[in-house]
Design a protein around this motif. Structure first.
Motif, short mmCIF file in Angstrom:
data_model
loop_
_atom_site.label_atom_id
_atom_site.label_comp_id
_atom_site.label_asym_id
_atom_site.label_seq_id
_atom_site.Cartn_x
_atom_site.Cartn_y
_atom_site.Cartn_z
N VAL A 94 47.80 43.24 24.63
CA VAL A 94 47.79 42.67 26.00
C VAL A 94 48.64 41.40 26.08
CG1 VAL A 94 45.43 43.18 26.40
CG2 VAL A 94 46.03 41.00 25.33
N PRO A 95 49.22 41.17 27.19
CA PRO A 95 50.18 40.22 27.51
C PRO A 95 49.54 38.61 26.90
CG PRO A 95 49.77 41.26 29.50
CD PRO A 95 48.78 41.73 28.52
N ILE A 96 50.52 38.03 26.32
CA ILE A 96 50.06 36.78 25.59
C ILE A 96 49.41 35.84 26.56
CG2 ILE A 96 52.52 35.99 25.93
CD1 ILE A 96 50.30 35.62 22.67
N ALA A 97 49.93 35.87 27.72
CA ALA A 97 49.19 34.91 28.57
C ALA A 97 47.89 35.29 28.97
CB ALA A 97 49.85 35.04 30.19
N ALA A 98 47.67 36.61 28.91
CA ALA A 98 46.13 36.91 29.02
C ALA A 98 45.26 36.62 27.89
CB ALA A 98 46.25 38.50 29.12
N SER A 99 45.94 36.58 26.74
CA SER A 99 45.32 36.04 25.57
C SER A 99 45.18 34.65 25.45
CB SER A 99 46.15 36.20 24.28
OG SER A 99 46.13 37.72 23.89
N LEU A 100 45.78 33.89 26.11
CA LEU A 100 45.75 32.37 26.11
C LEU A 100 44.75 32.18 27.14
CD1 LEU A 100 49.10 30.57 25.92
CD2 LEU A 100 46.96 30.18 24.62
N ALA A 101 44.74 32.67 28.09
CA ALA A 101 43.98 32.43 29.59
C ALA A 101 42.57 32.85 29.00
CB ALA A 101 44.20 33.40 30.49
N ALA A 102 42.35 33.82 28.21
CA ALA A 102 40.81 34.29 27.71
C ALA A 102 40.29 33.44 26.89
CB ALA A 102 41.02 35.78 27.05
N ILE A 103 41.08 32.76 25.93
CA ILE A 103 40.56 31.84 24.90
C ILE A 103 40.24 30.57 25.61
CG2 ILE A 103 42.48 31.02 24.13
CD1 ILE A 103 40.99 31.17 21.40
N VAL A 104 41.08 30.11 26.75
CA VAL A 104 40.84 28.87 27.42
C VAL A 104 39.50 29.22 27.97
CG1 VAL A 104 41.63 27.46 28.96
CG2 VAL A 104 43.19 27.99 26.98
N PHE A 105 39.44 30.06 28.81
CA PHE A 105 37.95 30.47 29.66
C PHE A 105 36.98 30.43 28.74
CE2 PHE A 105 35.09 33.56 31.13
CZ PHE A 105 34.86 32.86 32.51
N PHE A 106 37.25 31.23 27.74
CA PHE A 106 35.92 31.33 26.70
C PHE A 106 35.35 29.81 26.32
CE2 PHE A 106 34.13 31.93 22.53
CZ PHE A 106 32.78 32.39 22.70
N THR A 107 36.58 29.17 25.98
CA THR A 107 36.07 27.61 25.22
C THR A 107 35.39 26.77 26.38
OG1 THR A 107 38.17 27.83 24.10
CG2 THR A 107 37.05 25.60 24.25
N GLY A 108 36.13 27.01 27.77
CA GLY A 108 35.63 26.37 29.06
C GLY A 108 33.95 26.44 29.03
N ALA A 109 33.93 27.92 29.01
CA ALA A 109 32.37 28.37 29.25
C ALA A 109 31.60 27.79 28.23
CB ALA A 109 32.55 29.99 29.33
N CYS A 110 32.05 27.81 26.94
CA CYS A 110 30.92 27.28 26.09
C CYS A 110 30.86 25.85 26.14
CB CYS A 110 31.58 27.58 24.57
SG CYS A 110 31.53 29.24 24.14
N LEU A 111 31.79 25.22 26.33
CA LEU A 111 31.80 23.54 27.03
C LEU A 111 30.69 23.50 27.88
CD1 LEU A 111 35.17 22.32 26.37
CD2 LEU A 111 33.33 21.51 25.32
N ALA A 112 30.67 24.20 28.98
CA ALA A 112 29.82 24.03 30.15
C ALA A 112 28.50 24.29 29.52
CB ALA A 112 30.21 24.93 31.19
N VAL A 113 28.15 25.26 28.95
CA VAL A 113 26.82 25.58 28.41
C VAL A 113 26.36 24.34 27.57
CG1 VAL A 113 25.36 26.98 27.02
CG2 VAL A 113 26.99 28.15 28.48
N VAL A 114 27.09 23.75 26.66
CA VAL A 114 26.71 22.81 26.01
C VAL A 114 26.43 21.52 26.46
CG1 VAL A 114 27.52 21.08 24.03
CG2 VAL A 114 28.07 23.57 23.59
N TRP A 115 27.31 21.26 27.46
CA TRP A 115 27.06 20.19 28.38
C TRP A 115 25.86 20.08 29.16
CZ3 TRP A 115 26.53 19.94 33.89
CH2 TRP A 115 26.89 18.44 34.49
#
Ligand SMILES: Nc1ncnc2c1ncn2[C@@H]1O[C@H](COP(=O)(O)OP(=O)(O)OP(=O)(O)O)[C@@H](O)[C@H]1O
Ligand SMILES: [Mg+2]
Lengths: 310, 253
Positions: B221-242
């Motif tokens: 997959v495009p490298i930008a998509a990879s980056l976006a996915a991991i940033v999104f995933f990290t953000g989602a986890c942070l939101a749940v922890v918060w």
């Protein structure tokens, strides 16, 4: 000066719907030792947990050192040391590390000399490299105390510090508490040993079913509620009490040799003089007189049993 | 910021790791070596090169990812579950530490451990195959982000779990399949079109793909998509922890 711990109209209802604290208000002055007494399940631990931020209040507010424990939690918590009722320690970690860990958690920079001093004070220095799982129960309780003291708290909560602790260690602990008080640390302890409260506390609070029944200076409490007993030993045993003595609250021992007269300590007129004259008038010769003050235990039992009758 | 507090948690957790350093390292190294023997040597000899990379080398990024991911979840999950289980969590909750600081300590330690293991596996793989890493900085970046985000996921599981079974269940039932179906051992282009589409919904695919790109310059997959996915995933986890800390979910009564 404002109290160091201010509890205002604190109510705590657990998720299950059980209300463990009902509108509790309490001011604790800096440098005092307050003992909280109350039967199992009265709400002592809940009160402490709510002040320390482990449990959220349902309503009311708590301030420590003037800082609200919810809004200004960082400042409030920095002042507090907590020794919980149950012994919970990381089993595989060594004593020295768990104590250093506690100091770090509370934001203090390392101070090996101070940690060593705390370990010495609690006779744990020789065990500083032992795993906590290898220690006896009494030693583990001391590790908990060392952890609570590691960050030099201004307010120390001791939830049943002497439960399951031998006599000698209990003495040690009392001495330590005395010394901490000398350093200006405010101490709140819960206990089931009434003589302990009687021995070390300045003030005593009694909790029952989530209600703070009273908080009073120990001396006042004893004076206000204390009952005294005068025991009169007779030269010649008597079968029954003469009519003249009927107006007094007297009990005659089974062998007829002792009369026990109950009266309230600290009252203006105790009736003792009149009683003694009456005895003389009846021609009853006395061998000995004794008075006994009712202990805090008697007061306590009276208090918690009130309203619990059938 | 209570830096002393964060460091105290981090150190305490790292001490746990070093107490069992042998198990911590031997087991991932052993299983990686087995993967190389089975997949790389036995099966790989029958598989032609994948887009110019030998099959043995091709699976290296996936293997590292697989281990880092599992280790992050496991370390962070256990790190917070254990004090909850034995009751020592009261101390952390009563300390002047914000939720963020607590997370930084626990998640930071878990991520550190899994990164160390990831590096050891990379080192091990040099014994089996020839690899040159084309974009080392990106490689490290992806590795760190993955370690951190999955340590966050593990942290969430550790708070959520009420038993050791629950703690182990999610990694077993959800994460392992996602990792195996995420192109660790193959390129998704090898799959039939339908399964290629399904794979696009697998977040792990984006991680492995991005990570592999850092190694060999090729990606599913495009490298930008990879980056976006991991940033999104990290953000989602942070939101749940918060949210968990704000409500005291399964932490406070
Ligand atoms: N987490 C909880 N969820 C629901 N109810 C609880 C919880 N913790 C305590 N309680 C209840 O609140 C009441 C007060 O408990 P608490 O532990 O404060 O009593 P205590 O005075 O410390 O008793 P003890 O002398 O036995 O330590 C009890 O009835 C207890 O069952
Ligand atoms: Mg209790």
């Amino acid at each position: 000066m404002a109290a160091i711990v201010q509890v205002e109209n604190l109510t705590k209802t657990y998720d299950g719907g059980f209300t463990a604290l009902k509108d509790v208000s309490l001011d604790i002055q800096e440098g005092e030792i307050l003992a909280l007494l109350g039967p199992n399940g009265a709400g002592k631990t809940t009160l402490i947990s709510t002040i320390c931020g482990i449990s959220n209040p349902t309503s009311g507010r708590v301030r420590v050192g003037g800082h609200d424990v919810i809004e200004d939690w960082r400042a409030a918590r920095s002042l507090i040391g907590l020794v919980p009722q149950e012994i919970r320690l990381e089993p595989f970690e060594i004593v020295g590390n768990t104590v250093r860990f506690s100091r770090g958690l509370f934001g203090k920079s390392a101070n090996p000399a101070f940690i060593d001093e705390v370990l010495h004070d609690l006779s744990l220095y020789d065990k500083r490299n032992a795993r906590t799982a290898e220690l006896s129960g009494g030693m583990r309780r001391r590790v908990l105390i060392a952890k609570a003291l590691a960050h030099e708290p201004r307010v120390l909560f001791l939830d049943e510090p002497t439960a399951g602790v031998d006599v000698e260690l209990r003495r040690d602990m009392w001495r330590l508490i005395e010394r901490l008080r000398g350093e200006g640390v405010t101490i709140i302890l819960t206990t089931h040993y009434i003589e302990e409260a009687e021995m070390i506390a300045d003030r005593i609070g009694v909790i029952r079913s989530g209600e703070l029944l009273l908080v009073e200076e120990k001396a006042d409490l004893m004076r206000r509620l204390g009952r005294k007993e005068l025991t009169v030993e007779l030269h010649h045993p008597v079968e029954t009490l003469p009519d003249r003595l009927a107006e007094y609250d007297l009990t005659l021992s089974g062998d007829g040799r002792r009369l026990v007269y109950g009266y309230k300590a600290g009252e203006e007129r105790t009736g003792i003089t009149r009683l003694l004259s009456a005895l003389q008038a009846e021609g009853m010769a006395l061998i000995d007189l004794q008075t006994r003050e009712s202990s805090l235990e008697d007061i306590f039992v009276d208090l918690v049993q009130e309203g619990e009758g059938p | 910021m209570n830096w002393n507090g964060i460091v105290a948690i981090w150190r305490f957790e790292m001490a746990r790791f070093f107490r069992s350093i042998v198990q911590s390292i031997v087991s991932p190294v052993l299983s990686t070596s087995l993967y190389f023997v089975v997949f790389g040597a036995a099966i790989g000899s029958r598989i032609e090169e994948v887009e110019g990379v030998s099959y043995g080398a091709f699976i290296v990024p996936g293997l590292i990812m697989l281990t880092v991911l599992q280790q992050s979840i496991q370390n962070a999950g256990f790190g917070i579950y254990f004090p909850k289980f034995i009751g020592t969590i009261f101390e952390v909750l009563s300390a002047p530490l914000s939720a963020f600081e607590i997370v930084l300590g626990y998640v930071g330690a878990a991520a550190t451990k899994s990164l160390m293991i990831g590096c050891i596996i990379l080192g091990t793989s040099f014994f089996f195959v020839d690899i040159t890493i084309q974009h080392p900085v990106w490689m490290i970046g992806f590795l760190v982000l993955t370690a951190v985000s999955f340590a966050l996921l593990g942290f969430i599981l550790g708070i959520w779990a009420r038993s050791f079974e629950q703690l182990n269940l999610v990694p077993l039932l959800v994460v392992t399949p996602l990792v195996f179906l995420g192109g660790s051992f193959y390129s998704v282009t090898m799959l039939p079109p339908f399964w290629q589409t399904v794979s696009m919904f697998n977040p792990v695919l984006y991680l492995v793909s991005g990570f592999r790109w850092a190694f060999f310059g090729m990606a599913d997959v495009p490298i930008a998509a990879s980056l976006a996915a991991i940033v999104f995933f990290t953000g989602a986890c942070l939101a749940v922890v918060w949210w968990m800390f704000r409500t005291g979910y399964r932490l406070k009564s």
